[in-house]
Motif scaffolding. Structure first.
Motif, PDB file in Angstrom:
ATOM      1  N   UNK A 254       0.814  -1.211   0.000  1.00  0.00           N
ATOM      2  CA  UNK A 254       0.000   0.000   0.000  1.00  0.00           C
ATOM      3  C   UNK A 254       0.856   1.274   0.000  1.00  0.00           C
ATOM      4  N   UNK A 255       2.070   1.178   0.520  1.00  0.00           N
ATOM      5  CA  UNK A 255       2.915   2.372   0.616  1.00  0.00           C
ATOM      6  C   UNK A 255       3.296   2.857  -0.785  1.00  0.00           C
ATOM      7  N   UNK A 256       3.191   4.158  -1.035  1.00  0.00           N
ATOM      8  CA  UNK A 256       3.478   4.702  -2.374  1.00  0.00           C
ATOM      9  C   UNK A 256       4.884   4.387  -2.876  1.00  0.00           C
ATOM     10  N   UNK A 257       5.898   4.470  -2.002  1.00  0.00           N
ATOM     11  CA  UNK A 257       7.264   4.236  -2.465  1.00  0.00           C
ATOM     12  C   UNK A 257       7.471   2.773  -2.842  1.00  0.00           C
ATOM     13  N   UNK A 258       6.814   1.863  -2.129  1.00  0.00           N
ATOM     14  CA  UNK A 258       6.937   0.455  -2.485  1.00  0.00           C
ATOM     15  C   UNK A 258       6.154   0.130  -3.755  1.00  0.00           C
ATOM     16  N   UNK A 259       5.034   0.794  -3.957  1.00  0.00           N
ATOM     17  CA  UNK A 259       4.268   0.581  -5.188  1.00  0.00           C
ATOM     18  C   UNK A 259       5.065   1.040  -6.402  1.00  0.00           C
ATOM     19  N   UNK A 260       5.792   2.135  -6.263  1.00  0.00           N
ATOM     20  CA  UNK A 260       6.637   2.595  -7.363  1.00  0.00           C
ATOM     21  C   UNK A 260       7.764   1.599  -7.616  1.00  0.00           C
ATOM     22  N   UNK A 261       8.342   1.070  -6.535  1.00  0.00           N
ATOM     23  CA  UNK A 261       9.415   0.079  -6.694  1.00  0.00           C
ATOM     24  C   UNK A 261       8.897  -1.161  -7.407  1.00  0.00           C
ATOM     25  N   UNK A 301      12.702  -1.461   0.486  1.00  0.00           N
ATOM     26  CA  UNK A 301      12.975  -0.751  -0.760  1.00  0.00           C
ATOM     27  C   UNK A 301      14.466  -0.542  -1.015  1.00  0.00           C
ATOM     28  N   UNK A 302      15.290  -0.556   0.034  1.00  0.00           N
ATOM     29  CA  UNK A 302      16.723  -0.297  -0.122  1.00  0.00           C
ATOM     30  C   UNK A 302      17.483  -1.610  -0.129  1.00  0.00           C
ATOM     31  N   UNK A 303      17.851  -2.086  -1.319  1.00  0.00           N
ATOM     32  CA  UNK A 303      18.547  -3.358  -1.434  1.00  0.00           C
ATOM     33  C   UNK A 303      20.004  -3.277  -0.991  1.00  0.00           C
ATOM     34  N   UNK A 304      20.459  -2.103  -0.604  1.00  0.00           N
ATOM     35  CA  UNK A 304      21.835  -1.939  -0.115  1.00  0.00           C
ATOM     36  C   UNK A 304      21.877  -1.823   1.413  1.00  0.00           C
ATOM     37  N   UNK A 305      20.777  -2.112   2.082  1.00  0.00           N
ATOM     38  CA  UNK A 305      20.705  -1.977   3.533  1.00  0.00           C
ATOM     39  C   UNK A 305      21.226  -3.241   4.205  1.00  0.00           C
ATOM     40  N   UNK A 306      22.439  -3.243   4.741  1.00  0.00           N
ATOM     41  CA  UNK A 306      23.001  -4.468   5.321  1.00  0.00           C
ATOM     42  C   UNK A 306      22.305  -4.907   6.603  1.00  0.00           C
ATOM     43  N   UNK A 307      21.525  -4.037   7.211  1.00  0.00           N
ATOM     44  CA  UNK A 307      20.852  -4.396   8.457  1.00  0.00           C
ATOM     45  C   UNK A 307      19.784  -5.461   8.253  1.00  0.00           C
ATOM     46  N   UNK A 308      19.321  -5.626   7.021  1.00  0.00           N
ATOM     47  CA  UNK A 308      18.290  -6.621   6.719  1.00  0.00           C
ATOM     48  C   UNK A 308      18.876  -7.914   6.145  1.00  0.00           C
ATOM     49  N   UNK A 309      20.182  -7.954   5.987  1.00  0.00           N
ATOM     50  CA  UNK A 309      20.809  -9.045   5.242  1.00  0.00           C
ATOM     51  C   UNK A 309      20.549 -10.415   5.863  1.00  0.00           C
TER      52      UNK A 309
END
Length: 335
Positions: A254-261, A301-309
């Motif tokens: 539902x979030x606009x930034x994720x829908x754009x992604x 949305x940020x595929x460079x975020x190492x905190x989620x790795x």
């Protein structure tokens, strides 16, 4: 994870099928997802993934391609993704822990004036997304952790160029012309494996372009998320594709930034599937593996975020096994 298959069912017996493995772009989290997917994919291969006939690596996929060809133990690859300092890779783990989710401030100049001019003078020869990369400011990132990782992966038997003997093709983009270069392929510019991987991972605007033989190169994903199409002229019969930037089973956030992604991801998915169908039309059997809804939620949305790795890795172990099991059941039902 989601999995789809194109091409004929193989019914032959008695000899080894020639196999290609395509590891696509996808940033830090794409690499984590592919590491988990490789664990399940390995169970489907009659021999180690490191021994497939051709490996094509793009950006994050080039790092895994190098790890496979350099015979890095899979346990060490998993430990690296978990941030566990073990074995030869311990130094690079410590350096990777210093990386943040955002790039350093870039230089205040365009990334590539020659590429921008080439796109303006011959727009039909330079895809718009490649042309757009020329206008990004030049990045400052140094790939410190990646260089340390690649140095640790090197084996004495790889020769003076540091390039594995088997067919290992690393995709990058010439930052002056916008053309794709496959390091390791006959006729490609000479480069060591570490040089090629660093070039393939040099995201415009984030990292400095890699200089090889006096020319500048950037991330291969700028041109293609997988470079799957390069296998069309080869004699491989089975192709396995890990495409972190695509998704054949999208979610609907539902979030606009994720829908754009997701819209961008849909475009990339169509490109990957179009290339897969083209290979299937040549008689090759192509299995495409992409993140599923649960994986996408874990990635954000940020595929460079190492905190989620680590979370992405652990989830991929489960979702990849489930997706491949569903694919097996569907194949048996169709038969």
């Amino acid at each position: 994870m989601a999995a789809v298959v194109f091409g004929p069912e193989w019914t032959g017996h008695g000899f080894r099928r020639r196999t290609g493995l395509v590891l696509g772009a996808g940033g830090v989290l794409g690499a984590a997802w592919m590491t988990g997917a490789l664990a399940s994919l390995q169970d489907r291969l009659p021999y180690p993934a490191a021994d497939v006939d051709v490996i094509v690596g793009t950006s994050a996929g080039s790092v895994l391609a190098a790890a496979l060809r350099c015979r890095a133990p899979f346990e060490d690859m998993v430990a690296w993704q978990r941030g566990q300092a073990t074995g030869l890779l311990s130094e690079s783990v410590a350096l990777a822990a210093q990386d943040g989710p955002l790039p350093p401030l870039p230089h205040w100049r365009f990334g590539s004036v020659p590429l921008a001019c080439a796109a303006l003078l011959a727009p039909l020869r330079v895809p718009p997304w490649v042309a757009a990369s020329a206008w990004l400011p030049q990045g400052r990132g140094q790939h410190t952790a990646l260089r340390s990782l690649l140095a640790a992966l090197q084996r004495p038997g790889d020769g003076p160029s540091g390039w594995p003997g088997a067919h290992t093709w690393i995709a990058a983009v010439d930052y002056d012309t916008g053309q794709r270069v496959l390091f390791g392929q006959p006729g490609a510019p000479r480069a060591t494996l570490p040089e090629a991987v660093v070039a393939s991972c040099s995201i415009p605007g984030w990292y400095e372009p890699a200089i090889i033989g006096g020319r500048r190169y950037v991330d291969g994903g700028v041109r293609s998320a997988t470079s799957l199409d390069v296998l069309g002229a080869t004699d491989v019969q089975d192709v396995y594709v890990l495409a972190p930037l695509a998704s054949t089973e999208p979610d609907h956030p539902l979030q606009p930034h994720l829908r754009m992604e997701r819209r961008v991801r849909q475009v990339l998915t169509h490109a990957v599937l179009r290339q897969a169908k083209a290979l299937a039309a040549r008689g090759k059997r192509v299995t495409v593996l992409t993140p599923g809804p649960q994986d996408l939620a874990a990635m954000g949305i940020n595929l460079m975020d190492p905190r989620r790795r680590e979370a992405v890795l652990e989830l991929s172990f489960r979702t990849s096994a489930e997706a491949l099991s569903r694919l097996d059941r569907a194949t048996r039902h169709a038969a």
